[in-house]
Design a protein around this motif. Structure first.
Motif, PDB file in Angstrom:
ATOM      1  N   VAL A  24      33.216  89.721  19.581  1.00  0.00           N
ATOM      2  CA  VAL A  24      34.744  89.447  19.696  1.00  0.00           C
ATOM      3  C   VAL A  24      34.490  88.123  18.752  1.00  0.00           C
ATOM      4  O   VAL A  24      36.018  88.320  17.781  1.00  0.00           O
ATOM      5  CB  VAL A  24      35.547  88.712  20.818  1.00  0.00           C
ATOM      6  CG1 VAL A  24      36.753  88.571  20.423  1.00  0.00           C
ATOM      7  CG2 VAL A  24      35.416  90.123  21.935  1.00  0.00           C
ATOM      8  N   GLU A  25      33.406  87.385  18.044  1.00  0.00           N
ATOM      9  CA  GLU A  25      33.777  86.264  18.076  1.00  0.00           C
ATOM     10  C   GLU A  25      33.472  86.487  16.115  1.00  0.00           C
ATOM     11  O   GLU A  25      33.439  85.784  15.534  1.00  0.00           O
ATOM     12  CB  GLU A  25      33.235  84.948  18.183  1.00  0.00           C
ATOM     13  CG  GLU A  25      34.127  84.510  19.195  1.00  0.00           C
ATOM     14  CD  GLU A  25      33.137  83.218  20.001  1.00  0.00           C
ATOM     15  OE1 GLU A  25      31.885  82.849  19.766  1.00  0.00           O
ATOM     16  OE2 GLU A  25      33.895  82.607  21.452  1.00  0.00           O
ATOM     17  N   HIS A  26      33.096  87.931  16.189  1.00  0.00           N
ATOM     18  CA  HIS A  26      32.260  88.279  15.131  1.00  0.00           C
ATOM     19  C   HIS A  26      32.916  87.493  13.694  1.00  0.00           C
ATOM     20  O   HIS A  26      34.336  87.571  13.798  1.00  0.00           O
ATOM     21  CB  HIS A  26      31.892  89.507  14.864  1.00  0.00           C
ATOM     22  CG  HIS A  26      30.701  89.729  13.537  1.00  0.00           C
ATOM     23  ND1 HIS A  26      30.683  89.920  13.046  1.00  0.00           N
ATOM     24  CD2 HIS A  26      29.667  90.241  13.955  1.00  0.00           C
ATOM     25  CE1 HIS A  26      29.515  90.312  12.221  1.00  0.00           C
ATOM     26  NE2 HIS A  26      28.786  90.486  13.247  1.00  0.00           N
ATOM     27  N   PRO A  27      32.218  87.032  12.414  1.00  0.00           N
ATOM     28  CA  PRO A  27      32.917  87.070  10.645  1.00  0.00           C
ATOM     29  C   PRO A  27      33.827  88.317  10.399  1.00  0.00           C
ATOM     30  O   PRO A  27      34.751  87.959   9.623  1.00  0.00           O
ATOM     31  CB  PRO A  27      31.964  85.914  10.533  1.00  0.00           C
ATOM     32  CG  PRO A  27      31.039  86.809  10.953  1.00  0.00           C
ATOM     33  CD  PRO A  27      31.353  86.843  12.400  1.00  0.00           C
ATOM     34  N   GLY A  71      40.329  87.734   8.781  1.00  0.00           N
ATOM     35  CA  GLY A  71      40.421  87.279   7.361  1.00  0.00           C
ATOM     36  C   GLY A  71      41.875  88.575   7.470  1.00  0.00           C
ATOM     37  O   GLY A  71      42.156  89.093   8.378  1.00  0.00           O
ATOM     38  N   ASP A  72      42.647  88.690   6.362  1.00  0.00           N
ATOM     39  CA  ASP A  72      43.065  89.417   6.526  1.00  0.00           C
ATOM     40  C   ASP A  72      43.021  90.830   6.610  1.00  0.00           C
ATOM     41  O   ASP A  72      41.925  91.104   5.895  1.00  0.00           O
ATOM     42  CB  ASP A  72      44.015  89.763   4.873  1.00  0.00           C
ATOM     43  CG  ASP A  72      45.308  88.288   4.516  1.00  0.00           C
ATOM     44  OD1 ASP A  72      45.174  87.417   5.355  1.00  0.00           O
ATOM     45  OD2 ASP A  72      45.158  87.474   3.658  1.00  0.00           O
ATOM     46  N   ILE A 123      39.690  93.901   5.738  1.00  0.00           N
ATOM     47  CA  ILE A 123      38.395  94.105   6.893  1.00  0.00           C
ATOM     48  C   ILE A 123      37.797  95.040   6.531  1.00  0.00           C
ATOM     49  O   ILE A 123      38.396  96.244   5.336  1.00  0.00           O
ATOM     50  CB  ILE A 123      38.818  94.045   7.783  1.00  0.00           C
ATOM     51  CG1 ILE A 123      40.023  92.617   8.464  1.00  0.00           C
ATOM     52  CG2 ILE A 123      37.979  94.347   9.104  1.00  0.00           C
ATOM     53  CD1 ILE A 123      38.165  91.421   8.614  1.00  0.00           C
ATOM     54  N   ASP A 124      36.338  94.785   6.520  1.00  0.00           N
ATOM     55  CA  ASP A 124      35.220  95.783   5.538  1.00  0.00           C
ATOM     56  C   ASP A 124      34.677  96.939   6.933  1.00  0.00           C
ATOM     57  O   ASP A 124      34.641  96.225   8.066  1.00  0.00           O
ATOM     58  CB  ASP A 124      34.364  95.690   5.305  1.00  0.00           C
ATOM     59  CG  ASP A 124      32.680  96.264   5.084  1.00  0.00           C
ATOM     60  OD1 ASP A 124      33.187  97.267   4.970  1.00  0.00           O
ATOM     61  OD2 ASP A 124      31.754  96.056   4.094  1.00  0.00           O
TER      62      ASP A 124
END
Length: 314
Positions: free
Chosen positions: A268-271, A275-276, A280-281
């Protein structure tokens, strides 16, 4: 281990996802410390891997947790009088710099186990790293108090409902039934019924009591800290809107591999979720087992007195 699907908690809403995680937390702490949670990528239904063999057994374990809570205790394993009782102004929201004093007061005359429970809840519910205009610490982004609601009343009302009607816990996992007057603690935009939808010409919230209580039980997993001048809770992200003020967005992933609590929190806290959204990748998310991300933002009513209900981002 047995794999059990929890059919009512389809992962298309924050309430359902948080309720599934809250179920995992309670089962691990009170029934099976090796329990794991995952999601079926075909229907987005959560799968609980544990020593329990049926939804009915899961419901019974959850009911036993509720039944084992003495009068005056609002969180499983916690002491009576926590959070401090009463309506707003919330007694957990002390002046900046005084949170440590409050924690020492709340844990002074309780057992080490109860003190650990208090710390886990406070770490989510409040922070004094930032303050409001009156100098009081900020609250978790998961909460949206309305009127005189405090952290104590937020936890008390759903607990009263599941204690008074144990079948609400079964409904939470097996088949939702909405109950008039239940807010869903503003985690569930589908609880907001207008006068036409209600059928009686009266606008009224219709939440799911058992799912609401289970969602609240996920809160000790999360942390509320601060970025610059505002609180930031696990799973929440600041999203730019051109020249307008950034909005806050909750992103909760669905994952394929069975995970324990620490891994769920890390995901849940993964970087990769920050971001926008256009940046997101998604390929990288698939590599860590995430096949869907539920996104939601607060939607405030025209005359709303809370932060607003969580509504899905299309």
């Amino acid at each position: 281990m047995t794999s059990i699907k929890l059919p009512a908690l389809v992962g298309d809403s924050p309430l359902a996802i948080l309720a599934a995680i809250g179920t995992l937390r309670l089962i691990r702490e009170y029934a099976d410390g090796d329990a794991r949670l995952s999601w079926d990528p075909q229907d987005w239904v959560p799968v609980l891997d544990s020593r329990l063999s049926s939804v009915e057994e899961v419901v019974q374990e959850l009911a036993d947790v509720v039944d084992g809570m003495p009068d005056g205790v609002l969180v499983p394993g916690g002491p009576a009088g926590f959070p401090p009782p009463g309506v707003a102004p919330d007694k957990l929201r002390v002046q900046q710099g005084q949170l440590g004093v409050l924690v020492r007061t709340l844990t002074r005359e309780v057992s080490p186990a109860e003190a650990a429970v208090v710390l886990s809840w406070i770490g989510c519910l409040v922070t004094d790293l930032v303050a409001d205009s009156s100098g009081r610490g900020a609250i978790s982004q998961f909460t949206a108090p309305f009127g005189k609601q405090s952290m104590a009343t937020m936890l008390e009302k759903p607990l009263e409902l599941v204690r008074g009607e144990p079948d609400y816990l079964r409904q939470a996992l097996a088949g939702w039934r909405r109950v008039a007057g239940v807010t869903g603690e503003y985690l569930d935009h589908r609880a907001s019924w207008d006068a036409g939808e209600d059928g009686r010409g009266k606008a009224q919230m219709r939440g799911v009591p058992g799912a609401t209580w289970l969602a609240l039980m996920s809160y000790p997993l999360w942390t509320t800290t601060a970025t610059v001048k505002q609180p930031r809770s696990s799973g929440w992200h600041s999203v730019r809107q051109g020249r307008r003020r950034p909005v806050q967005e909750l992103r909760l992933p669905l994952w394929q591999e069975p995970l324990g609590l620490d891994a769920v929190r890390a995901l849940v806290e993964h970087p990769l979720l920050d971001g926008d959204w256009d940046d997101i990748d998604e390929g990288a998310l698939r590599l860590i087992g995430v096949f869907h991300v539920c996104r939601a933002r607060r939607r405030q009513a025209a005359a709303g007195k809370s932060a607003g209900v969580l509504a899905l981002v299309s």
